[in-house]
Design a protein around this motif. Structure first.
Motif, short mmCIF file in Angstrom:
data_model
loop_
_atom_site.label_atom_id
_atom_site.label_comp_id
_atom_site.label_asym_id
_atom_site.label_seq_id
_atom_site.Cartn_x
_atom_site.Cartn_y
_atom_site.Cartn_z
N ILE A 18 42.27 44.09 7.10
CA ILE A 18 42.33 45.55 7.01
C ILE A 18 43.70 46.01 7.51
O ILE A 18 44.06 45.77 8.65
N ASN A 19 44.46 46.66 6.62
CA ASN A 19 45.81 47.11 6.99
C ASN A 19 45.83 48.63 7.23
O ASN A 19 44.85 49.33 6.95
N ASN A 20 46.98 49.10 7.68
CA ASN A 20 47.11 50.53 7.97
C ASN A 20 46.88 51.42 6.76
O ASN A 20 46.38 52.54 6.90
N ALA A 21 47.24 50.93 5.58
CA ALA A 21 47.08 51.75 4.38
C ALA A 21 45.62 52.16 4.21
O ALA A 21 45.32 53.34 3.92
N GLU A 22 44.69 51.21 4.39
CA GLU A 22 43.27 51.51 4.28
C GLU A 22 42.84 52.47 5.39
O GLU A 22 42.09 53.43 5.16
N ILE A 23 43.30 52.17 6.60
CA ILE A 23 42.88 52.97 7.76
C ILE A 23 43.30 54.43 7.55
O ILE A 23 42.50 55.36 7.73
N GLU A 24 44.55 54.62 7.10
CA GLU A 24 45.03 55.99 6.91
C GLU A 24 44.30 56.71 5.76
O GLU A 24 44.02 57.90 5.85
N GLU A 25 43.99 55.97 4.71
CA GLU A 25 43.28 56.57 3.57
C GLU A 25 41.86 56.99 3.96
O GLU A 25 41.37 58.05 3.54
N VAL A 26 41.21 56.17 4.79
CA VAL A 26 39.86 56.52 5.26
C VAL A 26 39.94 57.77 6.14
O VAL A 26 39.12 58.70 5.99
N LYS A 31 39.18 63.62 6.97
CA LYS A 31 39.76 64.94 7.25
C LYS A 31 39.57 65.89 6.09
O LYS A 31 39.44 67.09 6.26
N SER A 32 39.56 65.34 4.86
CA SER A 32 39.40 66.20 3.68
C SER A 32 37.98 66.76 3.60
O SER A 32 37.73 67.73 2.90
N GLY A 33 37.06 66.08 4.30
CA GLY A 33 35.67 66.53 4.25
C GLY A 33 34.92 65.98 3.06
O GLY A 33 33.72 66.16 2.92
N TRP A 34 35.65 65.30 2.13
CA TRP A 34 35.00 64.74 0.95
C TRP A 34 34.70 63.26 1.20
O TRP A 34 35.55 62.41 1.06
N LEU A 35 33.45 62.98 1.61
CA LEU A 35 33.08 61.61 1.95
C LEU A 35 32.40 60.89 0.78
O LEU A 35 32.55 59.70 0.61
N GLY A 36 31.63 61.64 0.03
CA GLY A 36 30.78 61.03 -1.01
C GLY A 36 31.55 60.70 -2.28
O GLY A 36 32.78 60.62 -2.28
N THR A 37 30.83 60.51 -3.36
CA THR A 37 31.44 60.12 -4.64
C THR A 37 32.37 61.22 -5.13
O THR A 37 31.94 62.36 -5.31
N ILE A 192 37.64 44.19 -0.75
CA ILE A 192 36.47 44.71 -0.03
C ILE A 192 36.47 46.24 0.06
O ILE A 192 37.53 46.89 0.04
N THR A 193 35.27 46.78 0.15
CA THR A 193 35.11 48.21 0.49
C THR A 193 34.06 48.34 1.60
O THR A 193 33.57 49.43 1.85
N LYS A 242 19.77 55.22 -6.49
CA LYS A 242 20.83 55.78 -5.63
C LYS A 242 21.82 54.66 -5.37
O LYS A 242 21.79 53.99 -4.34
N TYR A 243 22.68 54.42 -6.33
CA TYR A 243 23.57 53.26 -6.33
C TYR A 243 25.05 53.68 -6.38
O TYR A 243 25.89 52.88 -6.77
N ASN A 244 25.36 54.95 -6.04
CA ASN A 244 26.75 55.39 -6.17
C ASN A 244 27.62 54.89 -5.02
O ASN A 244 27.14 54.59 -3.94
N MET A 245 28.92 54.77 -5.30
CA MET A 245 29.89 54.42 -4.26
C MET A 245 30.44 55.70 -3.64
O MET A 245 30.55 56.73 -4.31
N MET A 246 30.78 55.65 -2.34
CA MET A 246 31.37 56.80 -1.63
C MET A 246 32.90 56.77 -1.71
O MET A 246 33.49 55.70 -1.74
N ASP A 247 33.54 57.93 -1.62
CA ASP A 247 35.00 57.99 -1.51
C ASP A 247 35.50 57.23 -0.28
O ASP A 247 36.58 56.64 -0.30
#
Ligand SMILES: *Cc1c(COP(=O)(O)O)cnc(C)c1O
Length: 387
Positions: A18-26, A31-37, A192-193, A242-247
């Motif tokens: 897990i690198n910083n790019a993933e950490i910052e994107e999460v 912060k955007s409030g958009w967690l779901g699909t 991985i996600t 209920k098989y959707n992926m989250m943002d």
């Protein structure tokens, strides 16, 4: 007995990088409030489709879900037989059962450890509707032979590519041979996600159906429903899941996928080092990859035959753990599990190659996160037990 450990801290098997790019994107997603699909899932799907060169990629919550929906979209159901390998994770077989179809096991080739096309052919009945090969450990299956069998008998092909993101067979990418290619982004996989999966298909209709099935059978994606261009009604058109992926998950996947080739190159190096360092030991090593194919190098599996190695497989697993080296087993053959024996009357001896491999196999750490010292520790630990 040598009680000195090769290292002080435990080397976790299959640890994700897990690198910083993933950490910052999460964090940005949070912060955007958009967690779901939402938009990040759409971007991950587009990036994955571009990497694979396919028309359609649909992100879902797991490879198990991907396999399940692939089979439903293929129209499989009760009375249909699906031929698969006994040397796989239980999810492959469970997904067939969840789709209402009947799994049929065809033994593996003892060298490649992939499903043996001749065994597939021998299992075909008038109820056979599909073949579900698994590119085991990242090594592509004999797709020419399997495709010929599928064509001759009019069978659907669904590829389990949980190990095979980077795999290619004769210039063609794994997951693009069949009607559906199913991928896993579980924490130990090559991309991985956390939890996650993807279905590839060349069919726009099938992709649309899978999207609907993955979200309650609703016709409009939830994120479009709540976007700022006004409320839109949705309609439930069939019984979905209920098989959707989250943002939040796609936020990790986008950056993992961007590093997929660099990580493959690192695992290739580790693989070669293991092959060199372990070649003189009395253990079985992975078959050399085919010249005209590309191995995804997901698992490095060795075979511990007690008669040759002087130690049984399970004792070897304990010995490695005692040396602070995490190891895995991929897999005990499917009929070793009581549920399948009871439900389908399978016997372990009916697929003898998968049985033998399952009782001898050990997976060594092969994460791109491993340092050269980590790899040296693994080699030293193996040598200390079987030399
Ligand atoms: C991991 C795995 C799966 C299941 O993947 P999930 O994403 O955990 O559902 C299926 N098949 C094989 C061969 C696997 O290794």
């Amino acid at each position: 007995m040598n009680l000195r450990k090769v290292r002080d801290d435990f080397l976790v098997f299959g640890a994700p990088q897990i690198n910083n790019a993933e950490i910052e994107e999460v964090i940005a997603s949070l912060k955007s409030g958009w967690l779901g699909t939402g938009p990040k899932v759409a971007r991950f799907e587009a990036d994955f489709a571009a990497y694979k060169g396919t028309a359609h990629a649909v992100a879902v919550s797991s490879c198990t879900a991907a396999l399940h929906l692939g089979m439903l979209a293929a129209g499989l159901g009760p009375g249909d037989e699906v031929i698969t390998t006994p040397l796989t994770f239980s999810a492959t077989v469970n997904a067939i059962i969840h789709a209402g179809a009947t799994p049929v096991l065809a033994d593996v080739d003892p060298i490649t450890q992939n499903i043996d096309p001749a065994m597939v052919e021998s299992k075909i009945t008038e109820r056979t509707r599909a073949i579900l090969p698994v590119h085991f450990a990242g090594r592509p299956c004999d797709m020419d032979s399997l495709a010929k069998i599928a064509e001759r008998h009019g069978l659907i092909m669904i590829e389990d590519c949980a190990h095979a993101v980077e795999a290619e067979y004769k210039g063609r990418k794994a997951g693009t041979f069949g009607d559906f290619g199913c991928f896993s982004f579980y924490v130990t996989k090559n991309v991985i996600t956390g939890e996650g999966g993807m279905v590839l298909t060349g069919s726009e209709d099938a992709a649309e159906r899978i999207k609907i099935l993955a979200l309650h059978g609703m016709t409009k994606d939830a994120w479009k429903r709540f976007s700022d261009d006004g409320y839109r009604h949705y309609q439930v058109v069939e019984l979905g899941f209920k098989y959707n992926m989250m943002d939040l998950q796609a936020a990790i996947g986008i950056h993992q996928l961007a590093r997929v080739e660099a990580n493959w190159a690192r695992r290739t190096e580790i693989w070669k080092r293991y092959m060199d360092a372990l070649s003189t030991l009395p253990i079985g090593l992975p078959a050399v990859p085919e010249a005209d194919s590309r191995h995804a190098y997901h698992l490095f599996t060795i075979l511990i035959d007690e008669g040759r190695a002087g130690i049984g497989r399970d004792d070897f697993l304990d010995a490695m753990t005692a040396q602070n080296i995490g190891v895995g087993v991929h897999y005990l053959s499917i009929p070793e599990h009581p549920f399948y024996r009871e439900r389908f009357g399978w016997r372990v001896e009916d697929t003898p190659h998968a049985m033998a491999i399952g009782r001898q196999t050990v997976s060594l750490p092969l994460s791109p996160k491993l340092t050269d010292e980590d790899v040296g520790d693994v080699i030293e630990a193996v040598r200390s037990r079987v030399a």
